[in-house]
Design a protein around this motif. Structure first.
Motif, mmCIF file in Angstrom:
data_model
loop_
_atom_site.group_PDB
_atom_site.id
_atom_site.type_symbol
_atom_site.label_atom_id
_atom_site.label_comp_id
_atom_site.label_asym_id
_atom_site.label_seq_id
_atom_site.Cartn_x
_atom_site.Cartn_y
_atom_site.Cartn_z
ATOM 1 N N ASP A 433 0.823 -1.205 -0.212
ATOM 2 C CA ASP A 433 -0.001 0.089 0.235
ATOM 3 C C ASP A 433 0.698 1.490 0.167
ATOM 4 N N CYS A 434 1.753 1.037 0.629
ATOM 5 C CA CYS A 434 3.504 1.854 0.901
ATOM 6 C C CYS A 434 3.483 2.664 -0.092
ATOM 7 N N HIS A 435 3.490 1.977 -1.684
ATOM 8 C CA HIS A 435 3.990 2.239 -2.559
ATOM 9 C C HIS A 435 3.081 2.578 -3.753
ATOM 10 N N SER A 436 1.599 3.176 -3.633
ATOM 11 C CA SER A 436 1.178 3.235 -3.902
ATOM 12 C C SER A 436 0.818 4.827 -4.273
ATOM 13 N N GLN A 437 1.226 5.759 -5.847
ATOM 14 C CA GLN A 437 0.832 6.858 -5.574
ATOM 15 C C GLN A 437 1.087 6.717 -7.310
ATOM 16 N N GLY A 438 0.747 8.620 -7.785
ATOM 17 C CA GLY A 438 1.032 8.733 -8.942
ATOM 18 C C GLY A 438 -0.676 9.112 -9.966
ATOM 19 N N TRP A 439 -1.828 8.813 -8.953
ATOM 20 C CA TRP A 439 -2.835 8.766 -9.538
ATOM 21 C C TRP A 439 -4.108 9.377 -8.819
ATOM 22 N N LYS A 440 -4.596 10.474 -9.048
ATOM 23 C CA LYS A 440 -6.220 10.546 -7.503
ATOM 24 C C LYS A 440 -7.213 9.642 -7.854
ATOM 25 N N GLU A 441 -7.061 9.252 -6.486
ATOM 26 C CA GLU A 441 -8.548 8.600 -6.308
ATOM 27 C C GLU A 441 -10.190 8.873 -6.264
ATOM 28 N N GLY A 442 -10.375 8.659 -7.028
ATOM 29 C CA GLY A 442 -11.514 8.898 -7.232
ATOM 30 C C GLY A 442 -11.776 9.795 -8.888
ATOM 31 N N ASP A 443 -10.825 9.217 -9.623
ATOM 32 C CA ASP A 443 -10.484 10.406 -10.884
ATOM 33 C C ASP A 443 -10.683 9.265 -11.582
ATOM 34 N N LEU A 444 -11.679 8.865 -12.044
ATOM 35 C CA LEU A 444 -12.371 7.356 -13.228
ATOM 36 C C LEU A 444 -12.932 8.715 -13.873
ATOM 37 N N ARG A 445 -11.324 7.777 -15.510
ATOM 38 C CA ARG A 445 -11.286 8.201 -16.791
ATOM 39 C C ARG A 445 -12.605 7.689 -17.394
ATOM 40 N N PRO A 446 -13.561 7.839 -18.708
ATOM 41 C CA PRO A 446 -14.135 7.355 -19.597
ATOM 42 C C PRO A 446 -14.032 5.612 -19.934
ATOM 43 N N GLU A 447 -12.305 4.731 -19.637
ATOM 44 C CA GLU A 447 -11.876 3.914 -20.054
ATOM 45 C C GLU A 447 -11.895 3.096 -18.596
ATOM 46 N N HIS A 448 -11.931 3.442 -17.310
ATOM 47 C CA HIS A 448 -11.342 2.700 -16.290
ATOM 48 C C HIS A 448 -13.363 2.166 -15.920
ATOM 49 N N ARG A 449 -12.748 0.738 -16.346
ATOM 50 C CA ARG A 449 -14.089 -0.014 -15.165
ATOM 51 C C ARG A 449 -13.470 -0.562 -13.862
ATOM 52 N N PHE A 450 -12.508 -0.704 -13.378
ATOM 53 C CA PHE A 450 -12.231 -0.204 -12.134
ATOM 54 C C PHE A 450 -10.931 0.566 -11.857
ATOM 55 N N LEU A 451 -10.784 1.105 -10.737
ATOM 56 C CA LEU A 451 -9.521 1.944 -9.817
ATOM 57 C C LEU A 451 -9.692 1.600 -8.713
#
Length: 490
Positions: A433-451
């Motif tokens: 978990d502590c290696h996770s970064q680089g994207w905003k939580e909740g920033d779902l794009r049209p391509e996303h089915r899961f984030l």
């Protein structure tokens, strides 16, 4: 072999208790003081970095180990920052490497291996092989002539050159089934692990223990196994770069996992030299691109080309591709000549995919093909920097029946569906978990089915229900709990 029979085999061979009896504790109190073990006379040889069983096929396997001069890694002494990656606090980059957290000295010695069947009969054995300093005391042993769909036990022995106490280590693996045999299969993937991002102070990474409990048939590490360019130390010379491998392979969770699960490895930039690496980008300290290649092949059990394909029975074929050795410069203007894979690898890929009659096909790549990715990145097929080749690849893959993409590199878990082609991509996610970064939580794009901005791994299983093949992709957290799944019927 069924899972129940596999458990009986492991129990019979003693592997269930082996790690408890022989595995070192990185934080064990008796080894808590700094000591210059690399300069002390060897009192024997040890399997402190464990061993790896890799590149398993229908009749072959590649075995790897490193002989060590100390029984336990140097203890973890430094506190860590409470932020992403958990960099060590007040780490002295100039201290002797032999005193650094997780350090494991090598030892010259002899090693040999035997492979036994379920009746404890030796079916293959090697001569004594020398572990020498020019190879960082590593030994790589290719094995052929095995039977398909068969469980084997691996029996290692090591001793000093001059003779003395023989150290022993054991493990197990299964060969791949024949191409026309419809058998169930499960494998796991993960990516992005940094020594200091550990989430278990004694064992290292919870993800590896969680994957081991699933008893996968094999495991694909999808890149960034280590980070030369992160502190603790920054690996700007050969000795520090080798230390990164020693420290990572000294964690108990990895050692126990590799005893039982065959491995395939794909390299990415941080495994080779530094961020967004390509030949011509320049050295990292004293390390050159060719130094990085030598270190990779020194530590990874692989023979031949770094791109290869694995067939596992009738219903699954996997392609693992190489994205660093053949690529154009990231800064080159995009167009038909700009490539990540290189023409030879692209030709091989098309020919082998077109020839495959596997029910499900999976491309495993260190970097994304679909994304979406951050706008400031320039090193993968989801970026505009390689848009021409990316468009070709997405169109080609989406034209194949039942073909999917699994990727590493990104520090979050996701499932994406390409808007133009419908191609599905599954991001493995970082190992903790502590290696996770680089994207905003909740920033779902049209391509996303899961984030999900957390660590864990991807579990992929192929089976048949009422004669119909199906494939299941499960994103799991570091404890192995399913957080998202997608199921497809052929």
């Amino acid at each position: 072999m069924s899972k129940s029979n596999r458990r009986k085999f492991v129990k019979k061979s003693g592997l269930g208790v082996l790690s408890v009896l022989t595995a070192p504790r990185l934080l064990a109190a008796p080894f808590g003081g700094p000591q210059n073990t690399a300069l002390q006379p060897s009192k024997g040889v040890f399997f402190t970095n464990g061993f790896k069983t890799a590149e398993v096929g229908k009749d072959s396997v590649v075995l790897w180990t490193r002989l060590c001069g100390q029984e336990f890694p140097q203890p973890v002494r430094h506190q860590r920052q409470e932020k992403v990656f958990r960099h060590p606090i007040d780490f002295d980059e100039e201290q002797p490497v032999s005193e650094m957290d997780g350090a494991v000295s090598g030892a010259t010695g002899l090693v040999r291996v035997r492979i036994l069947d379920s009746a404890d009969q030796t079916v293959w054995s090697s001569d004594w092989q020398q572990a020498l300093p020019q190879d960082d005391y590593t030994v790589k042993i290719p094995v052929t002539g095995l039977q398909p769909a068969t469980m084997y036990r691996v029996y290692w022995e090591a001793k000093p050159i001059e003779g003395g106490l023989i150290r022993k280590e054991e493990g197990s693996f299964s060969t791949a089934p024949p191409e026309q045999q419809p058998v169930p299969v499960r494998f796991t993937t993960s990516t992005c692990q940094y020594f200091w991002s550990f989430d278990d102070e004694r064992r290292g990474f919870q993800t590896y223990d969680s994957m081991r409990r699933l008893e996968p048939d094999f495991f694909v590490q999808t890149g960034d196994y280590i980070y030369y360019d992160k502190p603790g130390p920054l690996a700007k010379n050969l000795e520090k770069a080798r230390h990164k491998w020693h420290a990572m392979d000294g964690w108990l969770s990895l050692r126990d996992f590799y005893r039982q699960v065959p491995l395939y490895m794909v390299k990415d930039d941080h495994d080779l030299l530094k961020d967004d690496m390509y030949r011509g980008k320049g050295p990292y300290g004293d390390l050159t691109f060719d130094d990085g290649l030598k270190l990779w092949y020194e530590n990874v059990p692989i023979q031949g080309k770094p791109y290869r394909t694995l067939r596992w029975g009738k219903d699954l074929q996997v392609w693992m591709v190489e994205g660093r050795e053949y690529r154009s410069e990231n800064t080159m203007e995009d167009g038909p000549e700009k490539t990540i894979w290189g023409e030879e690898q692209k030709l091989w890929f098309r020919e082998t995919v077109n020839a495959s009659d596997a029910t499900f096909k999976i491309l495993i790549t260190a970097t994304p093909v679909v994304g979406p990715d951050r706008d400031n990145k320039t090193d993968n097929h989801a970026n505009k920097s390689f848009q021409h080749e990316g468009n070709w690849l997405r169109k080609y893959l989406s034209a194949q029946k039942n073909m999917f993409v699994v990727n590493g590199d990104r520090h979050w878990q996701y499932v994406s569906k390409d808007i133009e082609t419908g191609l599905m991509e599954f991001g493995s996610g970082p190992v903790s978990d502590c290696h996770s970064q680089g994207w905003k939580e909740g920033d779902l794009r049209p391509e996303h089915r899961f984030l999900r901005l957390k660590g864990g791994f991807l579990s992929i299983s192929v089976s048949r229900a009422s004669g119909k093949p199906n494939i299941r992709f499960e994103h799991r957290d570091v404890l192995g709990e399913v957080v998202h799944e997608e199921v497809f019927e052929a």
